[in-house]
Design a protein around this motif. Structure first.
Motif, PDB file in Angstrom:
ATOM      1  N   THR A  78      42.443 -70.999  63.695  1.00  0.00           N
ATOM      2  CA  THR A  78      42.957 -71.714  64.867  1.00  0.00           C
ATOM      3  C   THR A  78      44.246 -72.432  64.485  1.00  0.00           C
ATOM      4  O   THR A  78      44.466 -72.730  63.312  1.00  0.00           O
ATOM      5  CB  THR A  78      41.940 -72.736  65.409  1.00  0.00           C
ATOM      6  OG1 THR A  78      41.958 -73.892  64.561  1.00  0.00           O
ATOM      7  CG2 THR A  78      40.520 -72.170  65.469  1.00  0.00           C
ATOM      8  N   ILE A 134      50.674 -74.876  58.868  1.00  0.00           N
ATOM      9  CA  ILE A 134      49.668 -74.441  57.889  1.00  0.00           C
ATOM     10  C   ILE A 134      49.309 -72.983  58.148  1.00  0.00           C
ATOM     11  O   ILE A 134      49.176 -72.183  57.224  1.00  0.00           O
ATOM     12  CB  ILE A 134      48.414 -75.350  57.927  1.00  0.00           C
ATOM     13  CG1 ILE A 134      48.799 -76.766  57.489  1.00  0.00           C
ATOM     14  CG2 ILE A 134      47.309 -74.796  57.041  1.00  0.00           C
ATOM     15  CD1 ILE A 134      47.673 -77.781  57.570  1.00  0.00           C
ATOM     16  N   GLY A 135      49.194 -72.637  59.434  1.00  0.00           N
ATOM     17  CA  GLY A 135      48.912 -71.240  59.781  1.00  0.00           C
ATOM     18  C   GLY A 135      49.913 -70.298  59.147  1.00  0.00           C
ATOM     19  O   GLY A 135      49.551 -69.257  58.595  1.00  0.00           O
ATOM     20  N   ILE A 156      46.823 -72.346  71.560  1.00  0.00           N
ATOM     21  CA  ILE A 156      46.915 -72.782  72.951  1.00  0.00           C
ATOM     22  C   ILE A 156      47.884 -71.815  73.660  1.00  0.00           C
ATOM     23  O   ILE A 156      48.725 -71.199  72.991  1.00  0.00           O
ATOM     24  CB  ILE A 156      47.378 -74.253  73.053  1.00  0.00           C
ATOM     25  CG1 ILE A 156      48.691 -74.480  72.291  1.00  0.00           C
ATOM     26  CG2 ILE A 156      46.307 -75.181  72.487  1.00  0.00           C
ATOM     27  CD1 ILE A 156      49.285 -75.871  72.462  1.00  0.00           C
ATOM     28  N   ILE A 199      38.763 -80.430  71.722  1.00  0.00           N
ATOM     29  CA  ILE A 199      39.051 -79.176  70.999  1.00  0.00           C
ATOM     30  C   ILE A 199      37.819 -78.688  70.226  1.00  0.00           C
ATOM     31  O   ILE A 199      37.425 -77.529  70.317  1.00  0.00           O
ATOM     32  CB  ILE A 199      40.234 -79.395  70.015  1.00  0.00           C
ATOM     33  CG1 ILE A 199      41.514 -79.711  70.799  1.00  0.00           C
ATOM     34  CG2 ILE A 199      40.423 -78.186  69.104  1.00  0.00           C
ATOM     35  CD1 ILE A 199      42.708 -80.089  69.923  1.00  0.00           C
ATOM     36  N   SER A 243      54.698 -82.467  57.394  1.00  0.00           N
ATOM     37  CA  SER A 243      53.492 -82.715  56.600  1.00  0.00           C
ATOM     38  C   SER A 243      53.192 -81.514  55.697  1.00  0.00           C
ATOM     39  O   SER A 243      53.721 -80.419  55.881  1.00  0.00           O
ATOM     40  CB  SER A 243      52.320 -83.037  57.515  1.00  0.00           C
ATOM     41  OG  SER A 243      52.121 -82.002  58.432  1.00  0.00           O
ATOM     42  N   ALA A 302      48.309 -77.400  51.694  1.00  0.00           N
ATOM     43  CA  ALA A 302      47.089 -77.446  52.507  1.00  0.00           C
ATOM     44  C   ALA A 302      46.504 -76.043  52.651  1.00  0.00           C
ATOM     45  O   ALA A 302      45.286 -75.839  52.523  1.00  0.00           O
ATOM     46  CB  ALA A 302      47.391 -78.044  53.876  1.00  0.00           C
TER      47      ALA A 302
END
Ligand code: NAX
Length: 328
Positions: A10, A16-17, A43, A108, A237, A242
């Motif tokens: 998600t 990060i994706g 989304i 969510i 960030s 991550a």
């Protein structure tokens, strides 16, 4: 050849994706023999951006990547999924109170938990990365009553890796020389990185350092506030680190942690170390037979006790707040 594993990500169009998907597709999440089917959830406004990332994934011609499907609907995105990486979340906007943040994330993680419950594979494993990760994991878990509770975890591995790196730097050793480090509690500034049980070349981390002032005033705050320091320096960030931590967490969960070591993972408490049952808190953990187990029997001194309790108290307060909102 092995059967393909279905991985749902998600927030696939986010930072990060972008760092995570290529590593999954190249085989680093599950190993170089395991084909992967990717299901991406975004989304509606970000679906087109996710399509762009999917085009790049195609252009890598990864031999293990069997398919990529993109959805703006949780039921479809989690259908048949074996590994669910819940990265997308609602960030705190300026002036937002904690209750508002928790409520927005409830919007969510509740439907995502329901969708996992309804349609994921029987062996589904869930890692929540999106913040507040521990409590978001608790919300998703509460809405997936047919999935064993232990399959819902929160990412503490970035904190763990940060602590490893800082300790290695201080001692001028390799991270490979350090074992059994633990970050306890919440993925927040209250987390407690513990070097008292860590082993470094035949002694403990604390003895090897032998510098209480460094431990209190440097190490603990540096690890706990590393996310803010990255934002200050990079203007964004942590993303690649991550993603790396998410890969480490799932790889170890599926393949087991090395003998003689442990890692930090946000897992449902069974009451160990005085952490109220059910809270998804970070513990020293090993993975055996595809399951996380909390390492038992560590002696906790007063210094550590205070800090673990403070972080766990914060988790309890978050749980109370989402309980008031009817989210757990
Ligand atoms: P981005 O804002 O770059 O990406 C988030 C993506 O999630 C966006 O593309 C957004 O459209 C999508 N999204 C929002 N709501 C969604 C929904 N309901 N369904 C599907 N997708 C949705 O953030 P990024 O830098 O990628 O960070 C993602 C999350 O990870 C944040 O919550 C962040 O705070 C958290 N982090 C957690 C860490 C941890 O150690 N547990 C460390 C890194 C990171 O800060």
């Amino acid at each position: 050849a092995q059967q393909p594993v279905t991985v749902t990500v998600t927030g696939a169009a986010g930072q990060i994706g972008y760092a995570l998907l290529f590593r999954i597709a190249s085989g680093q999440l599950l190993g170089s023999d395991t084909p992967v089917r990717l299901r991406l959830l975004e989304i509606p406004q970000a679906v087109h951006a996710a399509e762009g990332t999917a085009m790049e994934l195609e252009d890598c011609a990864f031999p293990l990547l069997r398919s990529i499907d993109i959805f703006d609907n949780a039921s479809e995105a989690f259908s048949g999924t074996n590994i669910a990486l819940l990265v997308g979340a609602r960030p705190r906007s300026q002036g937002m109170e904690r209750a508002d943040l928790l409520e927005a994330n409830g919007g969510i993680f509740k439907p995502q938990g329901e969708a996992i419950n309804a349609g994921a594979a029987d062996d589904v494993r869930v890692l929540v990365v999106g913040n507040p990760a521990n409590t978001n994991a608790l919300i998703a878990q509460a809405h997936a009553p047919d999935v064993p509770a232990e399959r819902f975890t929160a990412m503490m591995r970035l904190d763990h890796n940060r602590a490893l790196a800082q300790l290695a730097k201080k001692l001028n050793v390799s991270v490979n020389d350090i074992r059994k480090l633990t970050v306890w509690g919440n993925h927040s500034a209250s987390q407690y990185p513990d070097i008292f049980h860590a082993e470094v070349n035949g002694t403990t981390g604390a003895k090897a350092v032998d510098d209480q002032a460094w431990l209190e005033n440097d190490f603990i705050p540096t690890v706990a506030k590393r996310g803010a320091a990255i934002i200050e320096a990079r203007g964004a960030s942590s993303a690649a680190s991550a993603a790396n931590a998410a890969i480490d967490h799932v790889y170890d969960w599926v393949n087991g942690t090395p003998e003689g070591d442990w890692v930090s993972a946000g897992v449902p408490s069974d009451g160990s170390y005085g952490v109220p049952e059910g809270l998804i808190s970070s513990f020293p953990a090993v993975s055996r037979g595809g399951r996380w187990e909390i390492v038992q029997g560590l002696e906790i001194d007063e210094f550590s006790r205070e800090r673990i309790d403070a972080s766990v108290r914060e988790l309890s307060e978050e749980r109370e707040a989402v309980a008031k909102l009817g989210l757990v």
